[in-house]
Motif scaffolding. Structure first.
Motif, mmCIF file in Angstrom:
data_model
loop_
_atom_site.group_PDB
_atom_site.id
_atom_site.type_symbol
_atom_site.label_atom_id
_atom_site.label_comp_id
_atom_site.label_asym_id
_atom_site.label_seq_id
_atom_site.Cartn_x
_atom_site.Cartn_y
_atom_site.Cartn_z
ATOM 1 N N UNK A 14 -5.914 10.698 -2.159
ATOM 2 C CA UNK A 14 -4.824 11.582 -2.565
ATOM 3 C C UNK A 14 -3.494 11.123 -1.993
ATOM 4 N N UNK A 15 -3.504 10.680 -0.740
ATOM 5 C CA UNK A 15 -2.262 10.202 -0.126
ATOM 6 C C UNK A 15 -1.778 8.895 -0.757
ATOM 7 N N UNK A 16 -2.702 8.022 -1.117
ATOM 8 C CA UNK A 16 -2.294 6.783 -1.795
ATOM 9 C C UNK A 16 -1.658 7.116 -3.144
ATOM 10 N N UNK A 17 -2.273 8.005 -3.894
ATOM 11 C CA UNK A 17 -1.728 8.368 -5.205
ATOM 12 C C UNK A 17 -0.372 9.061 -5.048
ATOM 13 N N UNK A 18 -0.263 9.962 -4.084
ATOM 14 C CA UNK A 18 1.019 10.635 -3.862
ATOM 15 C C UNK A 18 2.106 9.618 -3.484
ATOM 16 N N UNK A 19 1.784 8.683 -2.588
ATOM 17 C CA UNK A 19 2.766 7.662 -2.199
ATOM 18 C C UNK A 19 3.164 6.805 -3.382
ATOM 19 N N UNK A 20 2.214 6.486 -4.237
ATOM 20 C CA UNK A 20 2.516 5.688 -5.429
ATOM 21 C C UNK A 20 3.508 6.415 -6.325
ATOM 22 N N UNK A 21 3.406 7.723 -6.385
ATOM 23 C CA UNK A 21 4.321 8.513 -7.210
ATOM 24 C C UNK A 21 5.712 8.588 -6.578
ATOM 25 N N UNK A 22 5.783 8.910 -5.281
ATOM 26 C CA UNK A 22 7.096 9.165 -4.667
ATOM 27 C C UNK A 22 7.753 7.909 -4.104
ATOM 28 N N UNK A 23 6.962 6.915 -3.703
ATOM 29 C CA UNK A 23 7.468 5.622 -3.216
ATOM 30 C C UNK A 23 8.450 5.752 -2.056
ATOM 31 N N UNK A 24 8.137 6.617 -1.107
ATOM 32 C CA UNK A 24 8.962 6.741 0.092
ATOM 33 C C UNK A 24 8.096 7.300 1.217
ATOM 34 N N UNK A 25 8.488 7.060 2.477
ATOM 35 C CA UNK A 25 7.720 7.603 3.603
ATOM 36 C C UNK A 25 7.802 9.127 3.626
ATOM 37 N N UNK A 26 6.791 9.761 4.172
ATOM 38 C CA UNK A 26 6.771 11.220 4.270
ATOM 39 C C UNK A 26 5.816 11.630 5.371
ATOM 40 N N UNK A 27 5.890 12.878 5.758
ATOM 41 C CA UNK A 27 4.913 13.482 6.658
ATOM 42 C C UNK A 27 4.554 14.837 6.083
ATOM 43 N N UNK A 28 3.295 15.034 5.787
ATOM 44 C CA UNK A 28 2.837 16.290 5.209
ATOM 45 C C UNK A 28 2.005 17.046 6.237
ATOM 46 N N UNK A 29 2.201 18.350 6.298
ATOM 47 C CA UNK A 29 1.436 19.183 7.227
ATOM 48 C C UNK A 29 0.111 19.647 6.625
ATOM 49 N N UNK A 30 -0.192 19.186 5.420
ATOM 50 C CA UNK A 30 -1.470 19.527 4.790
ATOM 51 C C UNK A 30 -2.512 18.500 5.212
ATOM 52 N N UNK A 31 -3.556 18.938 5.930
ATOM 53 C CA UNK A 31 -4.577 18.042 6.461
ATOM 54 C C UNK A 31 -5.947 18.229 5.824
ATOM 55 N N UNK A 32 -6.079 19.114 4.853
ATOM 56 C CA UNK A 32 -7.335 19.336 4.126
ATOM 57 C C UNK A 32 -8.495 19.701 5.040
ATOM 58 N N UNK A 33 -8.199 20.333 6.172
ATOM 59 C CA UNK A 33 -9.264 20.728 7.082
ATOM 60 C C UNK A 33 -9.741 19.616 7.994
ATOM 61 N N UNK A 34 -9.126 18.439 7.918
ATOM 62 C CA UNK A 34 -9.502 17.315 8.770
ATOM 63 C C UNK A 34 -8.811 17.430 10.123
ATOM 64 N N UNK A 35 -9.327 16.716 11.110
ATOM 65 C CA UNK A 35 -8.663 16.613 12.402
ATOM 66 C C UNK A 35 -7.243 16.083 12.195
#
Length: 264
Positions: A217-238
């Motif tokens: 999901x992060x690879x696909x999102x990065x491919x769309x936006x093409x810029x660095x980001x930090x998301x607070x959504x962790x999908x329940x992961x550590x």
């Protein structure tokens, strides 16, 4: 099989309903794939990642998905409902994901089947959505090499061999169709090398774990936006793992824009 079919139709109906009620300024993203797309609702992870970045970067993503288990691009072309959805237009991005082993086969077979089906789907998208961008979702090799061995074709009997074969096929589909490539498989390869203890696979050695879907999901999102980001959504992961996967995804895309046919 019946459960998979039910899940497929449930996903399609739910997401078509969501899309109909989304704000007009949201990006309309059509996911065309199979279980590698619907496991852990990866397409919704993309939406949540977008919704939880900084306010100055925030965009709304509205996903719609056609993803029956094991489906090939050829079968998608035979799905009248999918073709109608494409023809309705208004898509900003269309994500194409082939069945997990089809692009890893012998070159001649992949060229005669997968490449032709990819080109047909791409042409339908562009005919009715001239401003849309097609993104080929590069998948990953099976954990211990292909689960479906091909006689006299041992190249893909190891993870490394299967991954390299998939990467070549997905990049060539992007090049041949003036599309972009989302290099999930390349990011997957890096995580396996750097953190072999991180489980990206479901126990079957093929499908993604939640961490694997989050990486995709992060690879696909990065491919769309093409810029660095930090998301607070962790999908329940550590949190540490999620932030690491975000960084790997971003670096894999942003350091390879020319390879991925995004930058010319």
């Amino acid at each position: 099989m019946g459960k998979r079919v039910f899940l497929f139709f449930a996903i399609v109906l739910v997401n078509l309903s969501l899309s109909a009620n989304q704000k007009p300024d949201s990006l309309q993203v059509l996911f065309i794939g199979n279980s590698y797309t619907y496991y852990h609702e990866m397409y919704n992870m993309v939406r949540e990642i977008a919704a939880h970045v900084g306010q100055d970067q925030k965009i709304a993503i509205s996903p719609t998905v056609f993803a029956p288990g094991g489906c090939t691009l050829k079968r998608h072309l035979q799905n009248g409902e999918l073709v109608k959805a494409i023809e309705r237009g208004n898509w900003d991005y269309v994500i194409l994901q082939e069945q997990s082993t089809a692009p890893a086969g012998p070159t001649r077979v992949v060229a005669e089947n997968t490449y032709l089906d990819a080109a047909r789907l791409d042409s339908i998208v562009k005919r009715y959505n001239p401003d849309a961008k097609v993104i080929f979702y590069m998948t990953w090799g099976h954990k211990y090499g292909t689960l479906h061995r091909i006689k006299n074709y041992p190249i893909i009997d190891t993870y490394e061999g299967m991954q390299h074969r998939l990467a070549t096929s997905y990049l060539e589909m992007a090049y041949e169709n003036d599309a972009w490539c989302a290099p999930v498989g390349l990011a997957w390869m890096r995580v396996r090398k750097e953190r072999p203890y991180t489980t990206l696979y479901w126990p079957d050695g093929s499908h993604p774990s939640k961490a694997g879907s989050y990486l995709a999901a992060n690879v696909i999102y990065t491919t769309i936006v093409q810029c660095p980001y930090q998301s607070s959504y962790f999908a329940g992961l550590d949190a540490e793992l999620a932030e690491y996967l975000q960084q790997v995804a971003q670096q894999t895309v942003l350091d390879n824009l020319q390879l991925l046919n995004i930058a010319r």
